[in-house]
Design a protein around this motif. Structure first.
Motif, PDB file in Angstrom:
ATOM      1  N   MET A   1       0.832  -1.207   0.000  1.00 51.19           N
ATOM      2  CA  MET A   1       0.000   0.000   0.000  1.00 51.19           C
ATOM      3  C   MET A   1       0.864   1.253   0.000  1.00 51.19           C
ATOM      4  SD  MET A   1      -2.873   1.120   2.792  1.00 51.19           S
ATOM      5  CE  MET A   1      -3.597   2.736   2.724  1.00 51.19           C
ATOM      6  N   ILE A   2       1.885   1.229   0.799  1.00 56.72           N
ATOM      7  CA  ILE A   2       2.726   2.428   0.901  1.00 56.72           C
ATOM      8  C   ILE A   2       4.086   2.118   0.285  1.00 56.72           C
ATOM      9  CG2 ILE A   2       3.653   4.147   2.468  1.00 56.72           C
ATOM     10  CD1 ILE A   2       1.576   3.401   4.450  1.00 56.72           C
ATOM     11  N   LYS A   3       4.264   2.521  -0.939  1.00 53.47           N
ATOM     12  CA  LYS A   3       5.465   2.134  -1.656  1.00 53.47           C
ATOM     13  C   LYS A   3       6.708   2.894  -1.198  1.00 53.47           C
ATOM     14  CE  LYS A   3       2.988   0.761  -5.834  1.00 53.47           C
ATOM     15  NZ  LYS A   3       2.835   0.968  -7.284  1.00 53.47           N
ATOM     16  N   PHE A   4       6.491   4.007  -0.445  1.00 58.40           N
ATOM     17  CA  PHE A   4       7.647   4.785  -0.019  1.00 58.40           C
ATOM     18  C   PHE A   4       8.537   4.007   0.918  1.00 58.40           C
ATOM     19  CE2 PHE A   4       6.465   5.513   4.297  1.00 58.40           C
ATOM     20  CZ  PHE A   4       5.090   5.390   4.287  1.00 58.40           C
ATOM     21  N   ILE A   5       7.998   2.993   1.581  1.00 57.50           N
ATOM     22  CA  ILE A   5       8.809   2.233   2.520  1.00 57.50           C
ATOM     23  C   ILE A   5       9.837   1.390   1.767  1.00 57.50           C
ATOM     24  CG2 ILE A   5       8.737   0.374   4.230  1.00 57.50           C
ATOM     25  CD1 ILE A   5       7.903   2.991   5.330  1.00 57.50           C
ATOM     26  N   THR A   6       9.404   0.786   0.655  1.00 61.57           N
ATOM     27  CA  THR A   6      10.318  -0.052  -0.113  1.00 61.57           C
ATOM     28  C   THR A   6      11.112   0.731  -1.136  1.00 61.57           C
ATOM     29  OG1 THR A   6       8.533  -0.592  -1.649  1.00 61.57           O
ATOM     30  CG2 THR A   6       8.889  -2.093   0.190  1.00 61.57           C
ATOM     31  N   GLN A   7      10.558   1.842  -1.601  1.00 60.34           N
ATOM     32  CA  GLN A   7      11.252   2.647  -2.606  1.00 60.34           C
ATOM     33  C   GLN A   7      11.205   4.120  -2.191  1.00 60.34           C
ATOM     34  OE1 GLN A   7       9.805   1.841  -6.573  1.00 60.34           O
ATOM     35  NE2 GLN A   7       9.179  -0.226  -6.002  1.00 60.34           N
ATOM     36  N   PRO A   8      11.885   4.503  -1.103  1.00 64.40           N
ATOM     37  CA  PRO A   8      11.730   5.845  -0.546  1.00 64.40           C
ATOM     38  C   PRO A   8      12.245   6.958  -1.437  1.00 64.40           C
ATOM     39  CG  PRO A   8      13.522   4.672   0.535  1.00 64.40           C
ATOM     40  CD  PRO A   8      12.828   3.685  -0.335  1.00 64.40           C
TER      41      PRO A   8
ATOM     42  N   LEU B   1       0.587   0.709  11.640  1.00 62.60           N
ATOM     43  CA  LEU B   1      -0.404   1.516  10.940  1.00 62.60           C
ATOM     44  C   LEU B   1      -0.296   1.495   9.426  1.00 62.60           C
ATOM     45  CD1 LEU B   1      -0.173   4.607  13.306  1.00 62.60           C
ATOM     46  CD2 LEU B   1      -2.041   2.962  13.226  1.00 62.60           C
ATOM     47  N   ALA B   2       0.873   1.177   8.886  1.00 61.76           N
ATOM     48  CA  ALA B   2       1.055   1.250   7.439  1.00 61.76           C
ATOM     49  C   ALA B   2       0.779  -0.099   6.799  1.00 61.76           C
ATOM     50  CB  ALA B   2       2.479   1.702   7.108  1.00 61.76           C
TER      51      ALA B   2
ATOM     52  N   PHE C   1      -9.426  11.062  10.596  1.00 65.26           N
ATOM     53  CA  PHE C   1      -8.556  10.906   9.442  1.00 65.26           C
ATOM     54  C   PHE C   1      -9.377  10.547   8.209  1.00 65.26           C
ATOM     55  CE2 PHE C   1      -6.551   9.439  13.348  1.00 65.26           C
ATOM     56  CZ  PHE C   1      -5.534  10.364  13.469  1.00 65.26           C
ATOM     57  N   GLU C   2      -8.920  11.029   7.067  1.00 62.86           N
ATOM     58  CA  GLU C   2      -9.615  10.766   5.812  1.00 62.86           C
ATOM     59  C   GLU C   2      -9.382   9.342   5.321  1.00 62.86           C
ATOM     60  OE1 GLU C   2      -8.432  13.674   3.017  1.00 62.86           O
ATOM     61  OE2 GLU C   2      -9.229  15.388   4.157  1.00 62.86           O
ATOM     62  N   HIS C   3      -8.188   8.812   5.549  1.00 64.80           N
ATOM     63  CA  HIS C   3      -7.864   7.467   5.094  1.00 64.80           C
ATOM     64  C   HIS C   3      -6.705   6.941   5.930  1.00 64.80           C
ATOM     65  CE1 HIS C   3      -4.775   9.753   3.008  1.00 64.80           C
ATOM     66  NE2 HIS C   3      -5.746  10.431   2.383  1.00 64.80           N
ATOM     67  N   SER C   4      -6.334   5.688   5.702  1.00 69.06           N
ATOM     68  CA  SER C   4      -5.308   5.031   6.518  1.00 69.06           C
ATOM     69  C   SER C   4      -3.946   5.705   6.375  1.00 69.06           C
ATOM     70  CB  SER C   4      -5.205   3.553   6.142  1.00 69.06           C
ATOM     71  OG  SER C   4      -4.861   3.415   4.771  1.00 69.06           O
ATOM     72  N   LEU C   5      -3.647   6.207   5.184  1.00 71.39           N
ATOM     73  CA  LEU C   5      -2.367   6.880   4.974  1.00 71.39           C
ATOM     74  C   LEU C   5      -2.282   8.143   5.820  1.00 71.39           C
ATOM     75  CD1 LEU C   5       0.133   6.389   3.190  1.00 71.39           C
ATOM     76  CD2 LEU C   5      -0.846   7.984   1.533  1.00 71.39           C
ATOM     77  N   ASP C   6      -3.376   8.877   5.869  1.00 77.11           N
ATOM     78  CA  ASP C   6      -3.442  10.079   6.685  1.00 77.11           C
ATOM     79  C   ASP C   6      -3.239   9.722   8.154  1.00 77.11           C
ATOM     80  OD1 ASP C   6      -3.895  12.862   7.112  1.00 77.11           O
ATOM     81  OD2 ASP C   6      -5.926  12.387   7.772  1.00 77.11           O
ATOM     82  N   ARG C   7      -3.898   8.664   8.600  1.00 79.40           N
ATOM     83  CA  ARG C   7      -3.782   8.226   9.995  1.00 79.40           C
ATOM     84  C   ARG C   7      -2.328   7.866  10.339  1.00 79.40           C
ATOM     85  NH1 ARG C   7      -6.896   4.328   9.619  1.00 79.40           N
ATOM     86  NH2 ARG C   7      -8.785   5.315  10.429  1.00 79.40           N
ATOM     87  N   TYR C   8      -1.703   7.122   9.443  1.00 73.59           N
ATOM     88  CA  TYR C   8      -0.329   6.668   9.709  1.00 73.59           C
ATOM     89  C   TYR C   8       0.639   7.838   9.866  1.00 73.59           C
ATOM     90  CZ  TYR C   8       4.404   5.274   8.464  1.00 73.59           C
ATOM     91  OH  TYR C   8       5.763   5.128   8.431  1.00 73.59           O
TER      92      TYR C   8
ATOM     93  N   SER D   1       2.395   8.871  13.407  1.00 72.71           N
ATOM     94  CA  SER D   1       3.838   8.602  13.486  1.00 72.71           C
ATOM     95  C   SER D   1       4.637   9.889  13.681  1.00 72.71           C
ATOM     96  CB  SER D   1       4.316   7.870  12.230  1.00 72.71           C
ATOM     97  OG  SER D   1       4.095   8.656  11.066  1.00 72.71           O
ATOM     98  N   LEU D   2       4.294  10.942  12.923  1.00 72.30           N
ATOM     99  CA  LEU D   2       5.031  12.201  13.055  1.00 72.30           C
ATOM    100  C   LEU D   2       4.753  12.852  14.403  1.00 72.30           C
ATOM    101  CD1 LEU D   2       7.030  13.809  11.406  1.00 72.30           C
ATOM    102  CD2 LEU D   2       5.152  15.149  10.477  1.00 72.30           C
ATOM    103  N   SER D   3       3.515  12.735  14.890  1.00 72.61           N
ATOM    104  CA  SER D   3       3.194  13.250  16.226  1.00 72.61           C
ATOM    105  C   SER D   3       4.012  12.527  17.286  1.00 72.61           C
ATOM    106  CB  SER D   3       1.702  13.087  16.523  1.00 72.61           C
ATOM    107  OG  SER D   3       0.912  13.806  15.605  1.00 72.61           O
ATOM    108  N   ALA D   4       4.143  11.207  17.139  1.00 69.47           N
ATOM    109  CA  ALA D   4       4.915  10.425  18.106  1.00 69.47           C
ATOM    110  C   ALA D   4       6.376  10.858  18.119  1.00 69.47           C
ATOM    111  CB  ALA D   4       4.800   8.938  17.776  1.00 69.47           C
ATOM    112  N   ILE D   5       6.940  11.127  16.932  1.00 63.24           N
ATOM    113  CA  ILE D   5       8.336  11.582  16.856  1.00 63.24           C
ATOM    114  C   ILE D   5       8.506  12.924  17.560  1.00 63.24           C
ATOM    115  CG2 ILE D   5      10.158  12.342  15.297  1.00 63.24           C
ATOM    116  CD1 ILE D   5       9.051  10.343  13.255  1.00 63.24           C
ATOM    117  N   ILE D   6       7.580  13.853  17.305  1.00 65.97           N
ATOM    118  CA  ILE D   6       7.676  15.186  17.921  1.00 65.97           C
ATOM    119  C   ILE D   6       7.561  15.086  19.431  1.00 65.97           C
ATOM    120  CG2 ILE D   6       6.556  17.436  18.119  1.00 65.97           C
ATOM    121  CD1 ILE D   6       5.730  17.148  15.184  1.00 65.97           C
ATOM    122  N   PHE D   7       6.603  14.316  19.918  1.00 66.28           N
ATOM    123  CA  PHE D   7       6.453  14.165  21.356  1.00 66.28           C
ATOM    124  C   PHE D   7       7.682  13.488  21.966  1.00 66.28           C
ATOM    125  CE2 PHE D   7       1.711  14.667  20.956  1.00 66.28           C
ATOM    126  CZ  PHE D   7       1.628  15.748  21.824  1.00 66.28           C
TER     127      PHE D   7
END
Length: 762
Positions: free
Chosen positions: A1-8, A206-207, A397-404, A408-414
């Motif tokens: 689903m999220i190709k950025f993980i394998t091909q960033p 989540l991804a 969230f609008e979709h699963s990608l938005d949720r992820y 994840s970015l909120s967790a990094i900031i916190f």
């Protein structure tokens, strides 16, 4: 689903061609990927210092790119989000504090662009703005995550090689001990591993990943978790445990709740990956020492993080407010506050001479030195940041990608925010925090922007172009200064290395070059100490036949030392050590019979004591001055003042030294016994005590001391013979060092075990 993980990085070339702000985004990618790995290949130049200069250079490049882009477009766009106004206010408050600081250069950019200087604080704000302007899509966040994974893989491979083969392997010319890392300190590596582990867990949770991608991310997460377990990073595990607990509660209750249909849109509600992270965090907190000890059987990977307590940091804040209620002492001034408020109990030990640039944590240190204005701005900033993130998390969230990406970015900031409030992260972690904040605002919050165009109105065009041009010129000038400071820093590190190798002439040449490129009080103190050392060597060879020639040469060299010592106090009058050095130069002049040298030395030591009032060792400077002036009574009084404030080994050793000169051997015994009680593992002190017993006629107790030394210390007989011979010839315990205090006697080989204070017959 999220190709950025394998091909960033697959779409990176396309974005470069299509996006007008591609160059700025490339700068962000370079920061993320090269930040943990960057270093200058200069021997003796620390990785931490390299990161500081790296941040400064990146800031200059980013400003130049932004300035040229604005001129090209003829307009500039501002975000109206309150977070950026607060960051601008923080930078302005820090600049005002630097202007009114007693040491402008230290507050403005410091010795090597430390993380508490105005320049670095401003760089954090600029990095956040740059991330906001360039990271406006999920793909770009995905590339950032991919860069973090890639950087961690390289770092992990290097660290594993060094652990297996030893620290001499893959040291890259800059990594010395087993706990040296490319990221920075041992703690910085732990924080970096914590960020990677957090991204790995949220990605797995989540991804939607392919099987291969899932295994890749899982392996990276396992490696980062193993690093943290064996490193025994208790603070990192504590923050990870807290974050994972919040994530569990959020994923259970809110993350998949649909507000419109009022149903929970997820069949498997248990977040197993995050739950596993929470359990592993508890294991790391309670059993991290076991894993560290197990790894320690192969390589020593213990590391101590020593810094002032929260209470002491509060005391520093009180001193800062007392100096200037609005702006405090200014950025990068924590060392001054520490010297003014450190507990008397640290007198005479390593902490007494430590120049802590930060206190309990990074952000508490900034608040402690910023006065009321800076403190309020920082507190409001974090309150707004927390409110902004929590509000976005509560909007659904609008979709699963938005949720992820939001979670994840909120967790990094916190995570990075909590770390910076309870610990002291390095340069890279702080820049990553700023980039994450900017990316969150740029991708997930509504765009409230205003554009100022200066090409439609001739008057606006003139002043707009003039203003941007001035900023570009100032940036170029700043870049030139940074390059000179870098060259200066490199020459100084070479000089320090030559000094450690005994090449004092070569060291002086390198440090003089460093001072020529960018004058700094550190360089002046080093040059003054080298000149003092040359003076001592000249005076050591003084005889009746060469007295006139040697005295003249000594006066000339001492004049050089005096010039550098005065320059150090002028450039950084906050440092008590600079004033001690000036006093030591005048004290050396006393031995040459220079008029007014005694009063000038007293004045310098008094200035030092004003800046370091709670350190009992300060009185020993006055005692050594009195001895140089042949004032034994004055020396005794100053030594007693030191003991009354807080008894130290150095005070008792200096008192023993005075008593030896008066042949008061029973008093020498008493003083040395007190010194031994405070330093029970120092073998030479026992030998001195044995000799003192011999001199006082107490042979039985002397022999008991020698027997104790032979039993408790390896090579005890050799130590006894060597020190007894030297002691009998020189009739001295030890000599004061350049700072005016008495150092520990040189230890013999590793003691078998630490002995207790000897019991002797009364």
């Amino acid at each position: 689903m999220i190709k950025f993980i394998t091909q960033p990085f697959k779409k990176l070339s396309t974005m470069i061609a299509q996006s007008s702000n591609a160059l700025s985004y490339i700068i962000i990618v370079i920061i993320v990927v090269l930040g943990p790995l960057f270093f200058f290949p200069v021997r003796a130049m620390s990785v931490t210092a390299s990161k500081g200069y790296f941040a400064a250079i990146i800031t200059v490049i980013a400003l130049l790119v932004a300035g040229i882009t604005v001129l090209k477009r003829g307009s500039i766009t501002f975000s109206k989000h309150v977070l950026f106004f607060l960051l601008g206010g923080i930078s302005l408050a820090a600049l005002i504090g630097a202007v009114f600081s007693p040491s402008f250069s230290m507050a403005f950019w410091g010795y090597g662009f430390e993380t508490t200087t105005w320049l670095f604080i401003t760089s954090l704000g600029l990095m956040a703005v740059l991330a906001y302007k360039t990271i406006k899509s999920y793909d770009r966040i995905g590339i950032i995550y991919g860069g973090l994974f890639l950087a961690f893989i390289v770092t992990a491979v290097i660290q594993i090689i060094r652990f297996v083969a030893g620290p001499a392997t893959a040291n890259l010319g800059v990594l010395g001990s087993t706990t040296s890392t490319l990221v920075g300190s041992w703690s910085d590596l732990g924080i970096f591993a914590g960020v990677v582990l957090l991204i790995s867990v949220t990605t797995l949770q989540l991804a939607g990943l392919t099987r291969f991608a899932k295994w890749v991310v899982m392996v990276i997460g396992l490696v980062s978790g193993a690093f943290l377990l064996f490193m025994n990073m208790n603070i990192v595990w504590t923050v990870l445990g807290f974050i994972s607990l919040l994530l569990i509660l959020y994923l259970f209750a809110f993350a998949y709740w649909d507000a419109e249909s009022k149903i929970y849109k997820k069949e498997k509600r248990v977040p197993w990956y995050v739950l596993t992270l929470f359990i592993v965090s508890l294991v790391g907190i309670f059993f991290g020492g076991f894993f560290n000890a197990f790894a320690g059987k192969h390589q020593n990977i213990t590391w101590n993080d020593v810094r002032p307590s929260f209470t002491t940091t509060v005391h520093v804040a009180q001193k800062t407010l007392g100096h200037n209620f609005v702006t405090g002492y200014g950025p990068n001034s924590f060392a001054l506050g520490w010297a003014l408020s450190k507990p008397p109990a640290v007198s005479g030990n390593a902490l007494a001479d430590a120049d802590f640039s930060v206190g309990y944590s990074y952000f508490t240190s900034l608040i402690a030195t910023s006065g009321l204005l800076g403190a309020l701005l920082w507190i409001v900033f974090f309150a707004v940041l927390a409110y902004t993130i929590l509000k976005r998390l509560g909007q659904g969230f609008e979709h699963s990608l938005d949720r992820y990406f939001v979670i994840s970015l909120s967790a990094i900031i916190f995570f990075l925010s909590f770390i910076a409030w309870v610990s002291v992260p390095g340069t890279y972690a702080l820049i990553l925090w700023a980039v994450s904040v900017g990316a969150f605002v740029g991708v997930f919050l509504p765009k409230h922007e205003t554009t100022f165009s200066f090409i439609k109105d001739p008057r606006a065009s003139f002043f707009g172009i003039l203003g941007v041009t001035v900023i570009i010129i100032a940036t170029l000038l700043g870049g030139y200064i940074i390059v000179r400071k870098l060259a200066s820093f490199v020459h100084d590190t070479r000089g320090v290395l030559l000094m450690s190798q005994g090449d004092l002439a070569g060291a002086a040449g390198e440090i003089n070059l460093a001072n020529a490129y960018a004058s700094h009080d550190v360089y002046h103190t080093q040059l003054a100490q080298l000149a003092l050392s040359d003076t001592a060597k000249l005076l050591a060879g003084l005889t009746d036949s060469n007295k006139q020639v040697i005295s003249k040469q000594a006066e000339q060299v001492l004049g050089i030392a005096l010039g550098h010592a005065k320059a150090a106090t002028t450039q950084n009058p906050l440092s008590y050590k600079n004033w001690i050095l000036l006093g030591n130069v005048y004290r050396a002049a006393v031995t040459l019979g220079v008029s007014d040298a005694v009063s000038l030395a007293k004045d310098a030591y008094t200035e030092a004591q004003k800046r370091n009032p709670t350190d009992a060792s300060m009185y020993l400077s006055f005692a050594n001055l009195a001895l140089a002036n042949k004032d034994t009574a004055g020396a005794y009084k100053s030594i007693q003042d030191s003991i009354d404030l807080f008894p130290t080994r150095d005070a008792y050793l200096l008192r023993a030294q005075v008593q030896i000169g008066q042949q008061k051997w029973s008093d020498v015994v008493t003083s040395l016994k007190q010194a031994i009680l405070m330093d029970q593992g120092n073998a030479p002190l026992y030998v001195y005590l044995g000799v003192a017993y011999e001199k006082s006629g107490d042979i039985d107790n002397a022999n008991r001391i020698y027997d104790l030394i032979r039993k408790q210390f390896s090579d005890g007989d050799a130590a006894i013979n060597q020190i007894k011979s030297s002691f009998s010839q020189n009739m001295t315990v030890t000599q004061p060092d350049a700072a005016g205090t008495v150092p520990a006697a040189a230890p013999v080989k590793t003691p078998v075990k630490t002995p207790v204070a000897p019991k002797v017959k009364k």
